[in-house]
Scaffold this motif. Structure first.
Motif, short mmCIF file in Angstrom:
data_model
loop_
_atom_site.label_atom_id
_atom_site.label_comp_id
_atom_site.label_asym_id
_atom_site.label_seq_id
_atom_site.Cartn_x
_atom_site.Cartn_y
_atom_site.Cartn_z
N SER A 6 0.86 -1.18 0.00
CA SER A 6 0.00 0.00 0.00
C SER A 6 0.89 1.23 0.00
CB SER A 6 -0.90 0.01 1.24
OG SER A 6 -1.84 -1.02 1.15
N ILE A 7 0.62 2.14 -0.90
CA ILE A 7 1.42 3.36 -0.99
C ILE A 7 0.73 4.46 -0.19
CG2 ILE A 7 2.27 5.15 -2.56
CD1 ILE A 7 2.57 3.01 -4.69
N PRO A 8 1.40 5.04 0.79
CA PRO A 8 0.80 6.16 1.51
C PRO A 8 0.81 7.41 0.63
CG PRO A 8 2.99 5.69 2.37
CD PRO A 8 2.70 4.65 1.33
N SER A 9 -0.14 8.29 0.85
CA SER A 9 -0.22 9.50 0.02
C SER A 9 1.04 10.35 0.16
CB SER A 9 -1.46 10.31 0.38
OG SER A 9 -1.42 10.72 1.73
N SER A 10 1.74 10.24 1.27
CA SER A 10 2.96 11.03 1.49
C SER A 10 4.07 10.69 0.50
CB SER A 10 3.47 10.85 2.92
OG SER A 10 3.75 9.47 3.16
N GLU A 11 3.99 9.55 -0.16
CA GLU A 11 5.01 9.15 -1.14
C GLU A 11 4.68 9.63 -2.55
OE1 GLU A 11 6.02 5.00 -1.14
OE2 GLU A 11 6.16 4.94 1.05
N LEU A 12 3.56 10.31 -2.71
CA LEU A 12 3.11 10.72 -4.04
C LEU A 12 3.40 12.19 -4.28
CD1 LEU A 12 -0.36 8.95 -3.99
CD2 LEU A 12 1.70 8.16 -5.16
N PRO A 13 3.47 12.59 -5.56
CA PRO A 13 3.56 14.01 -5.86
C PRO A 13 2.32 14.73 -5.33
CG PRO A 13 3.91 12.69 -7.85
CD PRO A 13 3.48 11.76 -6.76
N ASN A 32 -7.69 1.48 1.55
CA ASN A 32 -6.85 0.34 1.15
C ASN A 32 -6.85 0.17 -0.36
OD1 ASN A 32 -6.36 -0.08 3.85
ND2 ASN A 32 -7.68 -1.88 4.02
N GLN A 33 -7.98 0.40 -0.97
CA GLN A 33 -8.07 0.29 -2.43
C GLN A 33 -7.28 1.39 -3.12
OE1 GLN A 33 -11.77 1.40 -4.56
NE2 GLN A 33 -11.83 -0.77 -5.11
N VAL A 34 -7.46 2.62 -2.69
CA VAL A 34 -6.76 3.73 -3.33
C VAL A 34 -5.25 3.63 -3.09
CG1 VAL A 34 -6.95 5.52 -1.52
CG2 VAL A 34 -7.01 6.19 -3.90
N ALA A 35 -4.84 3.05 -1.96
CA ALA A 35 -3.41 2.88 -1.67
C ALA A 35 -2.75 1.89 -2.62
CB ALA A 35 -3.22 2.43 -0.22
N VAL A 36 -3.52 0.97 -3.16
CA VAL A 36 -3.00 0.02 -4.15
C VAL A 36 -3.08 0.64 -5.54
CG1 VAL A 36 -3.37 -2.24 -5.23
CG2 VAL A 36 -3.42 -2.01 -2.73
N ILE A 37 -4.18 1.29 -5.84
CA ILE A 37 -4.33 1.95 -7.15
C ILE A 37 -3.22 2.99 -7.36
CG2 ILE A 37 -5.82 3.55 -8.46
CD1 ILE A 37 -8.20 1.86 -7.47
N HIS A 39 -0.23 2.78 -7.21
CA HIS A 39 0.91 2.25 -7.97
C HIS A 39 0.86 2.69 -9.43
CE1 HIS A 39 2.99 -0.55 -5.22
NE2 HIS A 39 1.80 -0.68 -4.65
N VAL A 40 -0.34 3.02 -9.91
CA VAL A 40 -0.52 3.41 -11.31
C VAL A 40 -1.08 4.84 -11.32
CG1 VAL A 40 -1.60 2.85 -13.52
CG2 VAL A 40 -0.92 1.01 -11.96
N PRO A 41 -0.19 5.83 -11.43
CA PRO A 41 -0.65 7.23 -11.34
C PRO A 41 -1.81 7.58 -12.28
CG PRO A 41 1.74 7.13 -11.20
CD PRO A 41 1.27 5.74 -11.54
N ALA A 42 -1.78 7.07 -13.50
CA ALA A 42 -2.87 7.40 -14.43
C ALA A 42 -4.21 6.89 -13.91
CB ALA A 42 -2.58 6.81 -15.81
N ALA A 43 -4.22 5.72 -13.29
CA ALA A 43 -5.47 5.19 -12.73
C ALA A 43 -5.94 6.06 -11.57
CB ALA A 43 -5.27 3.74 -12.27
N LEU A 44 -5.02 6.43 -10.71
CA LEU A 44 -5.37 7.30 -9.58
C LEU A 44 -5.88 8.65 -10.08
CD1 LEU A 44 -5.39 7.80 -6.52
CD2 LEU A 44 -2.99 8.49 -6.71
N ARG A 45 -5.21 9.20 -11.08
CA ARG A 45 -5.54 10.52 -11.62
C ARG A 45 -6.90 10.55 -12.31
NH1 ARG A 45 -1.21 11.06 -14.31
NH2 ARG A 45 -0.09 12.19 -12.70
N HIS A 46 -7.31 9.43 -12.90
CA HIS A 46 -8.54 9.44 -13.69
C HIS A 46 -9.71 8.69 -13.05
CE1 HIS A 46 -6.57 11.48 -16.97
NE2 HIS A 46 -5.56 10.63 -16.85
N LEU A 47 -9.47 7.55 -12.45
CA LEU A 47 -10.58 6.76 -11.90
C LEU A 47 -11.21 7.42 -10.68
CD1 LEU A 47 -9.24 3.09 -12.14
CD2 LEU A 47 -11.15 4.10 -13.42
N MET A 48 -10.40 7.83 -9.73
CA MET A 48 -10.95 8.35 -8.49
C MET A 48 -11.72 9.67 -8.72
SD MET A 48 -9.30 5.74 -7.76
CE MET A 48 -10.44 4.87 -6.77
N PRO A 49 -11.16 10.63 -9.45
CA PRO A 49 -11.94 11.85 -9.72
C PRO A 49 -13.21 11.56 -10.53
CG PRO A 49 -9.62 12.30 -10.05
CD PRO A 49 -9.75 10.80 -9.88
#
Length: 179
Positions: A6-13, A32-37, A39-49
């Motif tokens: 799981s990637i904490p938000s503190s490790e992200l830009p 927990n789901q977003v912390a795994v997603i 790993h793929v910035p494009a997925a985080l940038r587009h799916l969650m918003p």
């Protein structure tokens, strides 16, 4: 424990950390789901918003959205998604007992005709989408706009994606889901 770290938000830009925290703080207990997603910035940038924007637009009544999500999650036996969306469906006016019986052939009386239509459509659209009949589509048009049908179908298929994603990577339910 998830199969990947799981990637904490503190490790992200900062821009991605903001999306991560906005989603985790506003959408529900899906950290927990977003912390795994993440790993793929494009997925985080587009799916969650996109999910947050769909919720804010409220094109489709929440009750029907949550019915569809719970049905697909039950079909896929995704315990993570059922555990997360059952409370949303209860808030939308369905008793916990009725949610537990949503897949029964003899549905509880509290599911009205439109609820039952959404249940039927979710099953067909997920399991055999090439068998959505003109009659079923016409029934949907009696109760929903074309935009609502598109969103309902989008959310059914996205739910299936998230079910498979969560199960394949063994994403665990957050503690607050059981609180």
């Amino acid at each position: 424990m998830a199969r990947v770290r799981s990637i904490p938000s503190s490790e992200l830009p900062p821009d991605l950390a903001a999306i991560y925290e906005d989603f985790a703080g506003q959408y529900g207990p899906f950290r927990n789901q977003v912390a795994v997603i993440a790993h793929v910035p494009a997925a985080l940038r587009h799916l969650m918003p996109m999910l947050m924007e769909l919720r804010a637009a409220a094109t489709l009544p929440k009750r029907y959205l949550e019915i569809a999500i719970v049905v697909v999650s039950r079909l896929n036996e995704c315990h993570y998604c059922v555990a997360h969306h059952k409370p949303f469906l209860v808030v939308a006016g369905v008793s916990p007992e009725a949610v537990d019986r949503i897949m029964d052939a003899d549905l509880p009386a509290e599911f009205d005709a439109v609820d039952r239509l959404v249940i039927r459509y979710a099953k067909v659209a997920w399991e055999t989408p090439n068998r959505v009949t003109p009659k079923l589509h016409a029934e949907l048009l009696e109760h929903f706009t074309e935009a609502q049908i598109v969103e309902l179908t989008l959310r059914i298929t996205l739910c299936g994606f998230f079910n498979r994603f969560n199960d394949a990577l063994q994403i665990e339910e957050e503690e607050e889901v059981h609180a």
